[in-house]
Design an enzyme around this catalytic site. Structure first.
Site, PDB file in Angstrom:
ATOM      1  N   LYS A 102       0.833  -1.215   0.000  1.00  0.00           N
ATOM      2  CA  LYS A 102       0.000   0.000   0.000  1.00  0.00           C
ATOM      3  C   LYS A 102       0.869   1.268   0.000  1.00  0.00           C
ATOM      4  O   LYS A 102       2.076   1.196   0.222  1.00  0.00           O
ATOM      5  CB  LYS A 102      -0.945  -0.003   1.199  1.00  0.00           C
ATOM      6  CG  LYS A 102      -1.707  -1.291   1.423  1.00  0.00           C
ATOM      7  CD  LYS A 102      -2.746  -1.640   0.358  1.00  0.00           C
ATOM      8  CE  LYS A 102      -3.553  -2.835   0.828  1.00  0.00           C
ATOM      9  NZ  LYS A 102      -4.409  -3.492  -0.097  1.00  0.00           N
TER      10      LYS A 102
HETATM   11  C1  LIG Z   1      -5.439  -4.663   0.740  1.00  0.00           C
HETATM   12  C2  LIG Z   1      -6.895  -4.416   0.762  1.00  0.00           C
HETATM   13  C3  LIG Z   1      -7.687  -4.788   1.848  1.00  0.00           C
HETATM   14  C4  LIG Z   1      -7.162  -5.622   2.983  1.00  0.00           C
HETATM   15  O1  LIG Z   1      -6.122  -5.033   3.675  1.00  0.00           O
HETATM   16  P1  LIG Z   1      -5.318  -5.880   4.767  1.00  0.00           P
HETATM   17  O2  LIG Z   1      -4.572  -4.818   5.524  1.00  0.00           O
HETATM   18  O3  LIG Z   1      -4.415  -6.808   4.025  1.00  0.00           O
HETATM   19  O4  LIG Z   1      -6.303  -6.595   5.596  1.00  0.00           O
HETATM   20  C5  LIG Z   1      -9.018  -4.423   1.866  1.00  0.00           C
HETATM   21  N1  LIG Z   1      -9.566  -3.756   0.825  1.00  0.00           N
HETATM   22  C6  LIG Z   1      -8.851  -3.418  -0.253  1.00  0.00           C
HETATM   23  C7  LIG Z   1      -9.511  -2.669  -1.355  1.00  0.00           C
HETATM   24  C8  LIG Z   1      -7.487  -3.753  -0.329  1.00  0.00           C
HETATM   25  O5  LIG Z   1      -6.780  -3.470  -1.416  1.00  0.00           O
END
Ligand SMILES: *Cc1c(COP(=O)(O)O)cnc(C)c1O
Length: 387
Positions: free
Chosen positions: A186
């Site tokens: 992210k």
């Molecule tokens: C990565 C992601 C998640 C989940 O995030 P985590 O921190 O891995 O639980 C949820 N929604 C979207 C759109 C994502 O890209």
């Protein structure tokens, strides 16, 4: 020919200063949630202009803590877009509620207020708009659609959008809570992690419990004054607190978030210029938004899987974001969904691929990606269109 360049799908840009920040936590007696995390929470609340922020160990556990705090339970319906990561729907399913998938805008791939209006039933308990690829949905418009339904909660999935804005506003303004992810790929990342922001002090208090087993005090508080204190369990909660060891990686990234966004904006502009005259379908810009530029996707249609093989062969890391969630085996079998139920998401998900986009991506690496797509994928697309 070209020198062979290996361009990974993602590569972090943490430095020795980040190792030192982790080492400082290692030198303290408690490695879990503590003073570092509390400072980061204040930093996040200030950045977003929202009174309350809580760190979590993932988006998923943060969203579970939010839905628990809002009382989402068996028999409730929660509206989610079909085009998103599975986690957006899984958190609903895990609580025994039913995800109601809606299709997305064909150009921006975002969930719309009109889709929310069409899917609303007396059982609707919440909606989870997803700021897909970093562009913000019209959450204000969704609030407007829900003006006669104050019982329906809005939980923003901001996993792609820490730093985006819509009409000058950041996430969290029109919703009950905004949930972020700091998973490794992210825009702000610490390996695994996340955060929740909210405006309502009562929800904030309840979230502190649902984030940690439903307990009334954190482990750190229990030992703070070197005297043991009994704790009680007040409600059902998950284990979603973020350890300081990981929180220590966040402050410099949050402080530099605008500069880092500018780097990705420049990369996106270079991709768009490189593909401007070509046959690729790209994600359209949502009016009034400054996207967080989380990902750069191209849509190549039926040749998608061949294109991935070719790009991988050329040393380029590729992702797919995402195949339509209701067509995943679990959801298709459980609810009988087929790709014709959400045709826009199904078609996008069958034909899209994601190119490398991150702060440490060099111009040479990006040019290699652009050249390779133009040289090897464009001819395939032309053939596919002719046949
Ligand atoms: C990565 C992601 C998640 C989940 O995030 P985590 O921190 O891995 O639980 C949820 N929604 C979207 C759109 C994502 O890209």
């Amino acid at each position: 020919m070209l020198d062979f360049l290996n361009v990974p799908f993602y590569r972090h840009d943490l430095t020795a200063a980040d190792s030192e920040a982790m080492a400082r936590v290692l030198a303290t007696p408690f490695l879990t949630s503590g003073p570092v995390g509390r400072e980061v929470e204040a930093q996040i609340a200030t950045f977003h202009g929202i009174p309350h922020a809580l760190l979590t160990n993932s988006w998923t556990n943060g969203a579970l803590a939010v839905l628990l705090a809002l009382g989402v339970k068996h028999g409730d319906e929660v509206i989610v877009p079909a085009m998103t990561f599975i986690a957006s729907a899984n958190v609903v399913e895990l609580l025994g509620a039913k995800p109601i998938f809606v299709d997305v805008d064909p150009d921006t791939l975002l969930m719309t207020p009109a889709a929310v209006a069409a899917a609303l039933t007396p059982r609707t308990k919440a909606i989870i708009p997803v700021h897909l690829y970093g562009q913000m949905c019209d959450v204000r418009g969704m609030r407007e659609v829900l003006r006669d339904r104050p019982d329906v909660r809005i939980v923003e999935d901001c996993a792609h959008c820490f730093e985006g804005t819509r009409d000058g506003e950041r996430p969290g303004v029109w919703s009950d809570a905004a949930v972020f992810s700091f998973y490794t790929t992210k825009n702000v990342a610490c390996g695994e992690g996340g955060a929740i922001t909210c405006r309502d002090p009562a929800l904030y208090e309840r979230l502190q419990q649902t984030r940690l087993h439903g307990m009334d005090a954190t482990a750190i508080n229990r030992y703070q004054k070197s005297r043991y204190r009994h704790w009680d369990m007040l409600c059902l909660g998950v284990k979603a607190n973020l350890p300081d060891l990981l929180a220590a990686l966040l402050p410099p990234q949050i402080a530099a978030v605008e500069r880092r966004l500018q780097v990705r904006k420049d990369l996106v502009e270079h991709y768009r210029a490189g593909f401007a005259d070509g046959p690729l379908r790209l994600v359209a810009s949502e009016p009034g938004t400054v996207g967080a530029e989380h990902m750069f996707l191209i849509h190549v249609g039926a040749i998608r899987d061949t294109a991935i093989d070719i790009l991988n062969e050329a040393g380029i890391g590729i992702g797919v974001h995402y195949r339509s969630v209701p067509t995943a085996t679990y959801y298709a079998e459980r609810y009988g969904y087929t790709s014709s139920d959400h045709p826009i998401s199904a078609e996008w998900g069958a034909g899209t691929l994601t190119l490398p986009l991150y702060v440490s991506l060099t111009r040479d690496e990006q040019d290699h990606v652009i050249d390779t797509v133009r040289r090897l994928i464009y001819p395939l697309l032309k053939n596919a269109q002719q046949s």
